[in-house]
Design a protein around this motif. Structure first.
Motif, PDB file in Angstrom:
ATOM      1  N   GLN A 169       4.653  -2.462  10.799  1.00 42.19           N
ATOM      2  CA  GLN A 169       3.477  -2.034  11.864  1.00 42.19           C
ATOM      3  C   GLN A 169       3.567  -2.905  13.009  1.00 42.19           C
ATOM      4  N   SER A 181      -3.717  -0.930   3.594  1.00 39.67           N
ATOM      5  CA  SER A 181      -5.223  -1.251   2.949  1.00 39.67           C
ATOM      6  C   SER A 181      -5.176  -0.448   1.841  1.00 39.67           C
ATOM      7  N   MET A 182      -4.309   0.538   1.503  1.00 42.94           N
ATOM      8  CA  MET A 182      -4.281   1.429   0.218  1.00 42.94           C
ATOM      9  C   MET A 182      -3.605   0.613  -0.858  1.00 42.94           C
ATOM     10  N   THR A 221       2.820  -4.776   0.797  1.00 45.01           N
ATOM     11  CA  THR A 221       2.086  -5.060   2.156  1.00 45.01           C
ATOM     12  C   THR A 221       2.697  -6.000   3.095  1.00 45.01           C
ATOM     13  N   LYS A 264      -0.707   1.213   8.923  1.00 43.68           N
ATOM     14  CA  LYS A 264      -1.859   0.374   8.658  1.00 43.68           C
ATOM     15  C   LYS A 264      -2.827   0.771   7.456  1.00 43.68           C
ATOM     16  N   ARG A 265      -3.016   2.145   7.799  1.00 46.06           N
ATOM     17  CA  ARG A 265      -3.731   2.779   6.418  1.00 46.06           C
ATOM     18  C   ARG A 265      -3.287   2.469   5.214  1.00 46.06           C
ATOM     19  N   ARG A 266      -1.913   2.576   5.093  1.00 48.42           N
ATOM     20  CA  ARG A 266      -1.122   2.758   3.712  1.00 48.42           C
ATOM     21  C   ARG A 266      -1.344   1.127   3.367  1.00 48.42           C
ATOM     22  N   ILE A 287      -0.678   3.305  13.316  1.00 50.53           N
ATOM     23  CA  ILE A 287      -2.117   3.676  12.565  1.00 50.53           C
ATOM     24  C   ILE A 287      -1.940   3.916  11.271  1.00 50.53           C
ATOM     25  N   MET A 288      -0.604   4.949  10.773  1.00 54.34           N
ATOM     26  CA  MET A 288      -0.548   5.305   9.653  1.00 54.34           C
ATOM     27  C   MET A 288      -0.235   4.193   8.716  1.00 54.34           C
ATOM     28  N   ASN A 302       0.564   6.327  16.629  1.00 56.78           N
ATOM     29  CA  ASN A 302       0.044   6.886  15.612  1.00 56.78           C
ATOM     30  C   ASN A 302       0.642   6.834  14.327  1.00 56.78           C
TER      31      ASN A 302
END
Length: 179
Positions: free
Chosen positions: A157, A141-142, A150, A137-139, A134-135, A131
């Protein structure tokens, strides 16, 4: 893992070399075959699962804290051997688990209780790691426009992915570690 076991008042044993030598030998070892290097004219199917092995641990609740033991050792009740230590299973509790079918038998013949009975330390830990990945990886993309951030988030990750996969692999480390 030790942080999580401490919260549950579990003790993680540190086996001595003598205890490790007394442990039963592994009964099955995975066979990984290398593919033949050549041109394949027929279609080749490639399956890529996200976090396959950690997901198996989570789905089937595979953990030392949920292990009932090998089915072949059930004649040792109530004292069951597990690695370098033994533990006692109250016969009444075992009968309740069997009656309610709240167990899973792994392909190697080892029984584990379901997460309805007790959620294991390893599944919880791996769930937390995945989890968090996943968090991260979301960051990523932001913040696509910030290459330095990045790159840092990608390294994090990947580290989380490695920790999850190494945890799975380490569970079969018979003579080299605590597990």
């Amino acid at each position: 893992m030790l942080r999580m076991t401490r919260k549950e008042n579990y003790v993680a044993p540190s086996p001595s070399p003598v205890q490790r030598n007394r442990m039963a030998a592994p009964e099955c070892i995975a066979l990984t075959m290398e593919p033949e290097s050549r041109l394949y004219t027929d279609p080749v199917l490639v399956l890529d699962f996200q976090s396959l092995y950690p997901s198996v641990v989570i789905a089937y609740n595979y953990c030392y804290s949920t292990c009932l033991g090998k089915i072949s050792n059930m004649d040792h009740l109530p004292r069951m051997p597990l690695g370098c230590v033994g533990y006692e299973i109250p016969v009444k509790a075992l009968k309740d688990i069997v009656a309610k079918r709240e167990y899973h038998i792994s392909p190697a013949g080892v029984a584990f209780v379901t997460s309805k009975v007790r959620r294991g330390i390893l599944p919880r830990m791996l769930d937390e790691i995945l989890n968090t990945r996943i968090m991260v990886k979301r960051r990523m993309s932001m913040y696509k426009n910030d290459p330095a951030l990045t790159k840092l988030l990608d390294a994090r990750q990947l580290a989380l992915k490695l920790i999850a996969n190494v945890t799975y692999g380490y569970t079969s480390a018979n003579w080299s570690g605590r597990m």
